[in-house]
Structures are given as C-alpha cells and as structure tokens.
Motif scaffolding. Structure first.
Motif, PDB file in Angstrom:
ATOM      1  N   THR A 122      50.366  62.968 -34.410  1.00 36.11           N
ATOM      2  CA  THR A 122      49.498  63.675 -33.463  1.00 36.11           C
ATOM      3  C   THR A 122      50.611  65.608 -33.090  1.00 36.11           C
ATOM      4  O   THR A 122      51.685  65.624 -33.571  1.00 36.11           O
ATOM      5  N   ALA A 138      55.323  63.326 -31.127  1.00 31.81           N
ATOM      6  CA  ALA A 138      54.465  63.108 -31.877  1.00 31.81           C
ATOM      7  C   ALA A 138      54.304  63.320 -33.966  1.00 31.81           C
ATOM      8  O   ALA A 138      52.649  62.574 -33.733  1.00 31.81           O
ATOM      9  N   CYS A 174      51.446  68.543 -32.286  1.00 30.87           N
ATOM     10  CA  CYS A 174      52.387  69.211 -31.344  1.00 30.87           C
ATOM     11  C   CYS A 174      52.563  70.505 -31.265  1.00 30.87           C
ATOM     12  O   CYS A 174      53.486  71.340 -32.540  1.00 30.87           O
ATOM     13  N   VAL A 212      51.436  59.598 -25.750  1.00 41.58           N
ATOM     14  CA  VAL A 212      51.461  60.725 -27.398  1.00 41.58           C
ATOM     15  C   VAL A 212      51.192  60.237 -28.358  1.00 41.58           C
ATOM     16  O   VAL A 212      49.979  60.695 -29.199  1.00 41.58           O
ATOM     17  N   VAL A 241      49.493  66.943 -28.585  1.00 39.36           N
ATOM     18  CA  VAL A 241      50.608  66.803 -27.506  1.00 39.36           C
ATOM     19  C   VAL A 241      51.138  69.255 -27.135  1.00 39.36           C
ATOM     20  O   VAL A 241      51.352  69.151 -28.616  1.00 39.36           O
TER      21      VAL A 241
END
Length: 372
Positions: A315, A310, A317, A280, A286
C-alpha cells in the motif's frame, strides 16, 4: 473507483494531537475527493497521546484522585474496555504538567502510577496496559512499587519515601508486602524505548537532562538506580536492569518488569488494539505524519512503523510533516515511503507555522490526493 485512504498520523508536537491531525487529513482528502473512504487511525508509540488514540464510544473513561510526580493531589484519566485498563503514565506523572521552574527530579516519584494500577484492579480489570513515556520522574519506579505495597528501608529499618532524595539511605527493599492481587492480573508495558536501567545509555544519562537533572544529579541518580536494582535483583535471583526498555519512563519500565509485566513495542500494541493492519491491507493510500520528519524518524518511530506496515501490504504510504529534512529518495523507498512533503511554506516563522498547522495539513492532504 472509490479511493480508500487510511489517515494514521502521530501527534504534531505543540500544534495538533494525533486525533486532530487525522481529522485534518480526512478533511483535506474529502475536499478533493468527496467520494473517498477515509479511515481515521491516529496513532501513538505508547507514550503521550495514548488515551487520545484509543478512546472511543466503546470505552469507559475513569478519573481517579492520585498523586502527581511532586506528590500533589490531582485527578488522572484512564480507560477501561471490558476487563482491560489502559493507563498513560504521562497523564499521572507527566513532565509537561510541571512548569520548568518547578521541576525537581530528586523529589519526584511514580506513586500515582501505582495508585491507578490499584484503581484498575478494584474495577475488576484483568489486563492493565501502561503506556510509558513523557514522565517527570527518575525513581526507577520506586514510587509505583511503594503504592503497590513494597517498602524501602534504611539501615535502621525505617521506611523511606520513594523519591530519589530519600532513597540515598536505601539499605533494604521489602517486596513481600506487595499487593497479592498483582498475581491475578496481566501487566503490559508499552514503549519503544530500548534503554537499559543504568549506565551511559540508561534512564538517568539519556533522559535525566531533559527532566532538569544537572550533570551531578545524573551521576547520583544512576548510582541510586544501580543500588535499587542490586537490592531487588539479589532477592529475585534475576537480572532485569539490562533488559531493553528497563530505562523507559525514568526506570519505571524496570519496576514493571520486577512485578512481571510483559514488554511490548508501543506502536505494535497500539496498532493491534486499533486493528490497524486490516485497515491498511485494504487501503489504496496511507497518509502518516508528525511535526518534524527526518532521518531519526526512520529509527523506530511511529512513521517508520506505519510505513513498514503499508509496505507489507504493498500500500502506498506518504508522509506529511511540519518540517521535512533532507532525505534521499532511495532511503525513503527502502523504508516503504513513496514520498514526504512539508505542509509549511518555506520561511514561515515557527509561531505562525504552529498556529496554522491544522489548516496547512488539510491543504497538503488535499493536494496529495489531487495528484494521486
């Protein structure tokens, strides 16, 4: 620039396993972005589906003859990775394996779980991970303890079978006969259930009705588990029945605590075993999901755990689900979710939605990365 995607869904109940869902997401991503790097990371909270997400070419699959919840002879699968055993209790005493008209909660027990623990010890395993959830039992783990050597006695000193029906006459629990090899292994119980053993939020009241228990049986089961806990905890001079998770798997969590198991949040443990955090951390996107996504999904379930992971790495998601309930976008953002999309067209009949779930998930993943 190459798009790096982690496909980390839970199972879509009644339609796809987590592994099948992850594969569908990957197929959809590559349909739109053939150059994308997609890491398959199907996940589980430690309950049903645990073996599916942890099985790979590096593990040994065992099949061991055991007793199911009703005492019938079955073969149960478990995994071995080096000196670690992984047991999914739903594979042994699972509710889904017993037809609704055959479920008898007062006659069901967890002896098969103890039999698998012994099988793992005999294979030289030094750590035994047990994923709790999805059981047909509410015996407080008495069956497992019996398989491991404990004896349940009535007032006359006669040995009782470890089913709730037989434990009505329980007067004494002998733990001195437990298998000495238990002291040489580390037991780990994986579960996200926080229920105590007894009481209004306990195993019987919370999960008994799902397993076919009548209101009268729920009350009796709660009293039986309270008596069991009293007799054991008086010997050990410790109180475990109120520990969060003691009520998991019909009280199996409590019995594991009695024999020294270390409780771990299910998703946390699975993510650790899969090395999911690292994947991740370097991903651009994600994609997680489940059959039905609503506010309950943000209360300790798999999707919430993936979204939080995440968010720790900034990141993006996104959630893809068979059904998406009414959700405030601000609430989603607070939980680290960039967006949530239903894969099923509005008005689709349930049988049709279940049959077409894999294809719909693939299409939704393709559309998601097209717009990403």
């Amino acid at each position: 620039m190459t798009l790096r995607v982690v496909a980390a869904p839970d199972s879509f109940k009644e339609s796809m396993s987590a592994a099948e869902a992850a594969a569908a997401i990957r197929a959809g991503v590559l349909e739109t972005r053939p150059d994308a790097e997609v890491v398959l990371a199907p996940v589980s909270d430690g309950g049903e589906g645990l073996l599916d997400v942890l099985a790979d070419d590096q593990v040994v699959r065992h099949r061991t003859p055991v007793s199911n919840a009703l005492g019938e002879d079955v073969e149960a699968e478990w995994l071995q990775s080096g000196a670690r055993a992984i047991i999914e209790v739903a594979k042994v005493v699972g509710l889904a394996d017993i037809a609704p008209d055959e479920r008898r909660i007062m006659d069901s027990d967890t002896r098969g779980v103890g039999q698998l623990v012994l099988a793992a010890i005999e294979q030289g395993c030094l750590q035994i991970v047990l994923g709790l959830g999805g059981t047909a039992t509410n015996d407080g783990g008495a069956g497992m303890l019996a398989s491991l050597g404990a004896r349940f006695l009535d007032a006359a000193g006669l040995v009782l079978e470890p089913t709730p029906a037989k434990l009505r006459g329980l007067h004494q629990v002998d733990l001195d006969t437990l298998d000495e090899r238990l002291g040489q292994v580390q037991l780990v119980m994986a579960s996200d259930v926080t229920s105590p053993l007894v009481g209004p939020a306990g195993a019987s009241a919370t999960f008994g009705p799902q397993k076919g228990a009548t209101p009268e049986q729920v009350e009796e089961l709660d009293q039986l588990l309270a008596n069991l806990a009293f007799l054991v905890e008086a010997q050990q001079d410790q109180s475990l029945s109120a520990v969060p998770g003691a009520g998991a798997a019909g009280g199996l969590g409590w019995a594991l605590l009695v024999v020294g198991a270390n409780p771990r949040p299910g998703l946390e443990l699975v993510a650790e075993l899969l090395d999911l955090e690292q994947a991740v951390a370097v991903a651009d996107l994600v994609i997680t999901g489940e059959g039905s996504f609503d506010e309950q999904s943000l209360q300790g379930k798999v999707v919430q755990g993936i979204a939080r992971m995440a968010a720790r790495h900034q990141t993006a998601c996104h959630v893809l689900a068979g059904r998406v309930g009414a959700m405030d976008e601000q609430v989603l953002r607070e939980h680290g979710i960039a967006g949530a999309s239903a894969i099923t067209p509005p008005g689709t009949p349930l049988p049709e939605a279940l049959a077409g779930a894999e294809q719909n998930l693939r299409r939704a993943a393709a559309a998601l990365v097209r717009d990403y």
